[in-house]
Design a protein around this motif. Structure first.
Motif, PDB file in Angstrom:
ATOM      1  N   ASP A  84      -9.287  -6.783  -6.378  1.00 23.14           N
ATOM      2  CA  ASP A  84      -9.475  -8.111  -5.503  1.00 23.14           C
ATOM      3  C   ASP A  84      -8.215  -8.796  -4.836  1.00 23.14           C
TER       4      ASP A  84
ATOM      5  N   GLU B 137       0.770  -1.162  -0.062  1.00 23.36           N
ATOM      6  CA  GLU B 137      -0.061   0.017  -0.021  1.00 23.36           C
ATOM      7  C   GLU B 137       0.805   1.306   0.002  1.00 23.36           C
TER       8      GLU B 137
ATOM      9  N   ARG C 215      -5.132  -8.679  -2.104  1.00 24.66           N
ATOM     10  CA  ARG C 215      -5.093  -8.521  -0.469  1.00 24.66           C
ATOM     11  C   ARG C 215      -3.568  -8.259   0.047  1.00 24.66           C
TER      12      ARG C 215
ATOM     13  N   ASP D 128      -9.538  -3.130  -3.813  1.00 26.31           N
ATOM     14  CA  ASP D 128     -10.633  -3.759  -4.112  1.00 26.31           C
ATOM     15  C   ASP D 128     -11.243  -4.162  -5.409  1.00 26.31           C
TER      16      ASP D 128
ATOM     17  N   GLU E 251      -7.239   2.170  -1.862  1.00 26.50           N
ATOM     18  CA  GLU E 251      -8.357   1.250  -1.381  1.00 26.50           C
ATOM     19  C   GLU E 251      -9.298   0.851  -2.652  1.00 26.50           C
ATOM     20  N   GLY E 252      -9.618   1.698  -3.455  1.00 27.69           N
ATOM     21  CA  GLY E 252     -10.277   1.383  -4.751  1.00 27.69           C
ATOM     22  C   GLY E 252      -9.548   0.466  -5.669  1.00 27.69           C
TER      23      GLY E 252
END
Length: 71
Positions: free
Chosen positions: A67, A40, A69, A64, A60-61
């Motif tokens: 997908d 991140e 992790r 998500d 974050e977008g």
């Protein structure tokens, strides 16, 4: 493409594109996978390098949507 491969490709010398530009452009090549700690932060730095604002929401977008992790 794995996370390590993405980072290695983005780090290659290029006279036209910055590291951040290459990383962001190649991001769709990254397959769904568990990303390492610090992923991140790398994405925040890359988005900052291209002048993106609201980086937290963008990271974050992206995570998500793809997908991904982070463990």
């Amino acid at each position: 493409m794995t996370w390590a491969e993405l980072l290695a490709a983005a780090a290659l010398p290029d006279e036209r594109l910055t590291w951040a530009q290459r990383l962001i452009l190649m991001l769709p090549m990254l397959g769904p996978q568990e990303l390492p700690e610090g992923a991140e932060e790398v994405m925040h730095r890359a988005l900052g390098g291209i002048g993106a604002t609201n980086r937290s929401a963008l990271v974050e977008g992206l995570l998500d949507a793809m997908d991904w992790r982070v463990h």
